[in-house]
Design a protein around this motif. Structure first.
Motif, PDB file in Angstrom:
ATOM      1  N   LEU A  45       2.591   6.622   6.082  1.00  0.00           N
ATOM      2  CA  LEU A  45       1.470   6.595   7.084  1.00  0.00           C
ATOM      3  C   LEU A  45       0.287   7.582   6.760  1.00  0.00           C
ATOM      4  O   LEU A  45       0.569   7.795   5.414  1.00  0.00           O
ATOM      5  N   ASP A  46      -0.800   7.126   7.505  1.00  0.00           N
ATOM      6  CA  ASP A  46      -1.639   8.690   7.004  1.00  0.00           C
ATOM      7  C   ASP A  46      -2.164   8.509   8.112  1.00  0.00           C
ATOM      8  O   ASP A  46      -3.134   7.738   9.577  1.00  0.00           O
ATOM      9  N   TYR A  47      -2.681   9.891   8.823  1.00  0.00           N
ATOM     10  CA  TYR A  47      -3.857  10.007   9.939  1.00  0.00           C
ATOM     11  C   TYR A  47      -5.432  10.145   9.238  1.00  0.00           C
ATOM     12  O   TYR A  47      -5.985   9.755  10.179  1.00  0.00           O
ATOM     13  N   GLN A  48      -5.119   9.251   8.326  1.00  0.00           N
ATOM     14  CA  GLN A  48      -6.593   9.350   7.967  1.00  0.00           C
ATOM     15  C   GLN A  48      -7.502   7.813   8.255  1.00  0.00           C
ATOM     16  O   GLN A  48      -6.031   6.319   8.770  1.00  0.00           O
ATOM     17  N   PRO A  49      -8.400   7.428   8.483  1.00  0.00           N
ATOM     18  CA  PRO A  49      -8.708   5.550   8.788  1.00  0.00           C
ATOM     19  C   PRO A  49      -8.008   4.796   7.851  1.00  0.00           C
ATOM     20  O   PRO A  49      -8.751   5.007   6.272  1.00  0.00           O
ATOM     21  N   SER A  50      -7.492   3.817   8.790  1.00  0.00           N
ATOM     22  CA  SER A  50      -6.853   2.762   7.641  1.00  0.00           C
ATOM     23  C   SER A  50      -8.314   2.090   6.507  1.00  0.00           C
ATOM     24  O   SER A  50      -7.760   1.813   5.425  1.00  0.00           O
ATOM     25  N   ALA A  51      -9.076   2.138   7.106  1.00  0.00           N
ATOM     26  CA  ALA A  51     -10.717   1.032   6.364  1.00  0.00           C
ATOM     27  C   ALA A  51     -11.077   2.461   5.092  1.00  0.00           C
ATOM     28  O   ALA A  51     -11.418   1.447   3.970  1.00  0.00           O
ATOM     29  N   THR A  52     -10.757   3.912   5.038  1.00  0.00           N
ATOM     30  CA  THR A  52     -10.617   4.431   3.911  1.00  0.00           C
ATOM     31  C   THR A  52      -9.501   5.125   3.235  1.00  0.00           C
ATOM     32  O   THR A  52      -9.832   5.354   2.700  1.00  0.00           O
ATOM     33  N   SER A  53      -8.370   5.395   3.567  1.00  0.00           N
ATOM     34  CA  SER A  53      -6.793   5.553   3.890  1.00  0.00           C
ATOM     35  C   SER A  53      -6.700   5.292   1.953  1.00  0.00           C
ATOM     36  O   SER A  53      -6.591   3.720   2.264  1.00  0.00           O
ATOM     37  N   PRO A  54      -6.507   5.784   0.882  1.00  0.00           N
ATOM     38  CA  PRO A  54      -5.903   5.091  -0.336  1.00  0.00           C
ATOM     39  C   PRO A  54      -4.930   4.752  -0.390  1.00  0.00           C
ATOM     40  O   PRO A  54      -4.383   4.250  -0.818  1.00  0.00           O
ATOM     41  N   ILE A  55      -4.194   4.955   0.813  1.00  0.00           N
ATOM     42  CA  ILE A  55      -2.556   4.858   0.747  1.00  0.00           C
ATOM     43  C   ILE A  55      -2.892   2.607   1.033  1.00  0.00           C
ATOM     44  O   ILE A  55      -2.562   1.922   0.809  1.00  0.00           O
ATOM     45  N   ALA A  56      -3.798   3.020   2.183  1.00  0.00           N
ATOM     46  CA  ALA A  56      -4.045   1.516   2.752  1.00  0.00           C
ATOM     47  C   ALA A  56      -4.526   0.865   1.572  1.00  0.00           C
ATOM     48  O   ALA A  56      -4.512  -0.357   1.764  1.00  0.00           O
ATOM     49  N   ALA A  57      -5.142   1.069   0.907  1.00  0.00           N
ATOM     50  CA  ALA A  57      -6.191   0.350   0.068  1.00  0.00           C
ATOM     51  C   ALA A  57      -4.567   0.060  -0.815  1.00  0.00           C
ATOM     52  O   ALA A  57      -4.875  -0.865  -1.045  1.00  0.00           O
ATOM     53  N   PHE A  58      -3.781   1.281  -1.217  1.00  0.00           N
ATOM     54  CA  PHE A  58      -2.328   0.379  -1.609  1.00  0.00           C
ATOM     55  C   PHE A  58      -1.990  -0.915  -1.665  1.00  0.00           C
ATOM     56  O   PHE A  58      -1.698  -1.377  -2.198  1.00  0.00           O
ATOM     57  N   VAL A  59      -1.029  -0.544  -0.206  1.00  0.00           N
ATOM     58  CA  VAL A  59      -0.664  -1.321   0.913  1.00  0.00           C
ATOM     59  C   VAL A  59      -1.313  -2.764   0.369  1.00  0.00           C
ATOM     60  O   VAL A  59      -0.543  -3.868   0.295  1.00  0.00           O
ATOM     61  N   ARG A  60      -2.786  -2.312   0.742  1.00  0.00           N
ATOM     62  CA  ARG A  60      -3.450  -3.924   0.679  1.00  0.00           C
ATOM     63  C   ARG A  60      -3.090  -4.811  -0.617  1.00  0.00           C
ATOM     64  O   ARG A  60      -3.500  -6.072  -0.553  1.00  0.00           O
ATOM     65  N   GLN A  61      -3.703  -4.011  -1.954  1.00  0.00           N
ATOM     66  CA  GLN A  61      -3.311  -4.841  -2.809  1.00  0.00           C
ATOM     67  C   GLN A  61      -1.748  -5.140  -3.760  1.00  0.00           C
ATOM     68  O   GLN A  61      -2.190  -5.194  -4.626  1.00  0.00           O
ATOM     69  N   TYR A  62      -0.828  -4.928  -3.154  1.00  0.00           N
ATOM     70  CA  TYR A  62       0.591  -4.007  -2.918  1.00  0.00           C
ATOM     71  C   TYR A  62       1.179  -5.426  -2.324  1.00  0.00           C
ATOM     72  O   TYR A  62       1.784  -4.938  -1.580  1.00  0.00           O
ATOM     73  N   PRO A  63       1.940  -6.422  -3.215  1.00  0.00           N
ATOM     74  CA  PRO A  63       2.290  -7.048  -2.790  1.00  0.00           C
ATOM     75  C   PRO A  63       4.012  -6.624  -2.040  1.00  0.00           C
ATOM     76  O   PRO A  63       4.915  -6.663  -3.030  1.00  0.00           O
ATOM     77  N   ILE A  64       4.489  -6.356  -0.767  1.00  0.00           N
ATOM     78  CA  ILE A  64       6.041  -6.107  -0.385  1.00  0.00           C
ATOM     79  C   ILE A  64       6.415  -7.239   0.164  1.00  0.00           C
ATOM     80  O   ILE A  64       5.949  -7.227   1.144  1.00  0.00           O
ATOM     81  N   LYS A  65       7.134  -8.266   0.232  1.00  0.00           N
ATOM     82  CA  LYS A  65       8.365  -8.890   0.277  1.00  0.00           C
ATOM     83  C   LYS A  65       8.891  -8.324   1.475  1.00  0.00           C
ATOM     84  O   LYS A  65       9.889  -7.769   0.929  1.00  0.00           O
TER      85      LYS A  65
END
Lengths: 258, 258
Positions: A50-70
């Protein structure tokens, strides 16, 4: 309003490609910039970012985009706040436990009135209409079924609860217990099922393509459900107002009486 | 056995320094390599990062080590499995909602027997003794208090539940609702309170130091609680067997009758 993304598959699959395009809509290609979240079921367990920052700039979203969780069931949400301030407690998806299973819920819409919570078993932590509606649905389920019912018994009852809430406002939602994923359409919800023969898909929100034939096996089946289509070279099915589908192993199921 | 780390503060503080050393113990400087997790309260909201990989090598742990999340209550856990297989559903901390608050729990130890869950309100999703004990405690709390009591009313009751469970095996645990943090010692638990004048702290597990006077304000107060001391140049207080403390705004409180 917000945007929803869901995935339901017959084998654990990563959602990196779809989330890549979807997360752009949180502040880049669209204005849903009041937080975001994503839940992954893995076996009986569940991971929730979860993050209250925008998904386009959130560091956690950046992590999830490149970390494949099956995962076999995923629900993601990007928020444009209508009710409840911006903050972690109001960020979807929400999670509770019922019958020894985690339940994940995310909502796109706006309920003008809310049903009373008759019990105290499930109480909202934040101040959104969405979490209140989720708590009410779980309360009703817990009262109706003491132990976990089969999904075929659950489906018509969840459809009934969804219809009751949909009378109170706009109620697009996704709900999953890690076994199946329920998707209810009020205004906008689209889905597609990817299966063999797999082809190349191209995102709407970014100039990114993937050849699914290179990353799948012939038996894989993956349903992707989203507020608006995520790719521009595949056929997405628009759900009808009031329609609810239960996705199991990557395939949509309709109510027997539909 | 496992290792626990907790933090309770009077102002939102990041735990990067302590987690840097702590996470080494998950597979690098110690053998607790069967998964890890960390929960951050932020306001009423709560973020929970879980992984079944060793914390020393987990990409999610690497992200958490370098991404400062400011929180007033944090609970982290690295696991050496005793009961329950390795997997996300058995990874601490566990989270449930009670009285409209999230509750976070992590356990270090091994319960030989478990009390029956009298209700169906809180049910374990995984197969650990720890999650079962957590569900039992919440069940008892929900039966005792219909609405959220003041923490001073809660403390003796939680102490009583902890004592009952401690008769069944080794029960070091941390529990928080985001307002305060309860820490119970059976075998190993140490704490310190950092406050002005702040000094330089040096980790046990890595050659890393921080000068807290550069990153704090004079009114800050931060309690850190850990299975074993995390720094080698500060005075840690060892808790006694059977001792339970309630940390509020960075300060430990004892039971009035202690």
């Amino acid at each position: 309003m917000c945007q929803l993304l869901g995935m339901n598959c017959n084998v654990p699959t990563d959602i990196c490609f779809s989330f890549e395009g979807f997360s752009c809509r949180g502040g880049l290609t669209d204005h849903h910039s009041d937080g975001w979240g994503i839940a992954f079921f893995e076996g009986r367990g569940c991971r929730l970012f979860l993050d209250y920052q925008p998904s386009a700039t959130s560091p956690i979203a950046a992590f999830v985009r490149q970390y494949p969780i099956k995962s076999t069931n995923v629900i993601a949400h990007i928020r444009k706040a209508t009710q409840g301030e911006i903050g972690l407690a109001n960020t979807h998806p929400f999670r509770r436990e019922l019958w020894g299973q985690y339940w994940i819920f995310a909502h796109n819409g706006d309920l003008k009135t809310l049903p009373n919570l008759t019990g105290k078993r499930f109480q909202p932590v934040g101040t959104t209409d969405s979490e209140h509606a989720f708590c009410w649905m779980l309360d009703q389920l817990a009262q109706r079924f003491e132990d976990r019912p089969h999904r075929d018994e659950l489906f018509p009852y969840i459809a009934d609860l969804a219809a009751q809430l949909a009378e109170r406002g706009v109620f697009n939602f996704m709900l999953s217990n890690g076994e199946c994923l329920f998707a209810h359409c009020a205004t906008h919800l689209h889905y597609l099922v990817r299966q063999a023969p797999f082809t190349v898909a191209h995102l709407v929100d970014e100039d990114v393509s993937i050849d699914f034939s290179e990353v799948t096996t012939p038996d894989d089946r993956v349903a992707v459900i989203a507020t608006q289509p995520l790719t521009d070279n595949e056929v997405w099915t628009a759900m009808r107002t009031g329609e609810i589908l239960m996705f199991v192993d990557g395939a949509p199921h309709r109510l027997p009486t539909n």
